[in-house]
Design a protein around this motif. Structure first.
Motif, PDB file in Angstrom:
ATOM      1  N   TYR A  45      -5.743  14.105   0.960  1.00  0.00           N
ATOM      2  CA  TYR A  45      -5.490  13.048  -0.008  1.00  0.00           C
ATOM      3  C   TYR A  45      -6.536  11.954   0.135  1.00  0.00           C
ATOM      4  CZ  TYR A  45      -1.013  15.291  -0.598  1.00  0.00           C
ATOM      5  OH  TYR A  45      -0.043  16.220  -0.854  1.00  0.00           O
ATOM      6  N   LEU A  46      -6.706  11.189  -0.917  1.00  0.00           N
ATOM      7  CA  LEU A  46      -7.564  10.008  -0.888  1.00  0.00           C
ATOM      8  C   LEU A  46      -6.670   8.784  -0.863  1.00  0.00           C
ATOM      9  CD1 LEU A  46     -10.169  11.068  -3.583  1.00  0.00           C
ATOM     10  CD2 LEU A  46     -10.371  11.249  -1.104  1.00  0.00           C
ATOM     11  N   VAL A  47      -6.881   7.929   0.112  1.00  0.00           N
ATOM     12  CA  VAL A  47      -6.132   6.682   0.222  1.00  0.00           C
ATOM     13  C   VAL A  47      -7.113   5.566  -0.113  1.00  0.00           C
ATOM     14  CG1 VAL A  47      -4.797   5.168   1.721  1.00  0.00           C
ATOM     15  CG2 VAL A  47      -4.632   7.652   1.997  1.00  0.00           C
ATOM     16  N   ARG A  48      -6.776   4.808  -1.134  1.00  0.00           N
ATOM     17  CA  ARG A  48      -7.676   3.748  -1.619  1.00  0.00           C
ATOM     18  C   ARG A  48      -7.026   2.388  -1.410  1.00  0.00           C
ATOM     19  NH1 ARG A  48      -9.742   4.767  -7.342  1.00  0.00           N
ATOM     20  NH2 ARG A  48     -11.185   6.020  -6.135  1.00  0.00           N
ATOM     21  N   LEU A  49      -7.770   1.508  -0.784  1.00  0.00           N
ATOM     22  CA  LEU A  49      -7.356   0.122  -0.635  1.00  0.00           C
ATOM     23  C   LEU A  49      -8.091  -0.680  -1.693  1.00  0.00           C
ATOM     24  CD1 LEU A  49      -6.017  -2.239   0.868  1.00  0.00           C
ATOM     25  CD2 LEU A  49      -8.031  -2.284   2.339  1.00  0.00           C
ATOM     26  N   VAL A  50      -7.343  -1.308  -2.580  1.00  0.00           N
ATOM     27  CA  VAL A  50      -7.921  -2.147  -3.629  1.00  0.00           C
ATOM     28  C   VAL A  50      -7.588  -3.582  -3.257  1.00  0.00           C
ATOM     29  CG1 VAL A  50      -7.958  -2.639  -6.097  1.00  0.00           C
ATOM     30  CG2 VAL A  50      -7.502  -0.307  -5.304  1.00  0.00           C
TER      31      VAL A  50
END
Length: 70
Positions: A53-58
């Motif tokens: 999975y890709l975990v993105r912090l915005v």
């Protein structure tokens, strides 16, 4: 950034109330989105299948994406 047993842990030292964590599968579909509550955010997704999975912090400082294997 770690993930196992339907739980993803994200440590974010500099956060604000506007920051979000987004989780995507490798097809680009958004699986989950949650606000950052504190420096150590635990995200529980009980039905999360094994995989990558890709975990993105915005955040207000920009965007950071990491790949995790669950």
């Amino acid at each position: 950034w770690t993930g196992h047993d339907g739980v993803i842990h994200v440590q974010h030292l500099f956060f604000s109330k506007q920051d979000l964590i987004e989780i995507y599968d490798l097809t680009g579909s958004l699986i989950h989105k949650t606000p950052v509550r504190d420096m150590n955010t635990e995200i529980r997704i009980p039905n999360l299948s094994r995989g990558t999975y890709l975990v993105r912090l915005v955040s207000t400082r920009g965007m950071l994406t990491r790949k995790i294997t669950h």
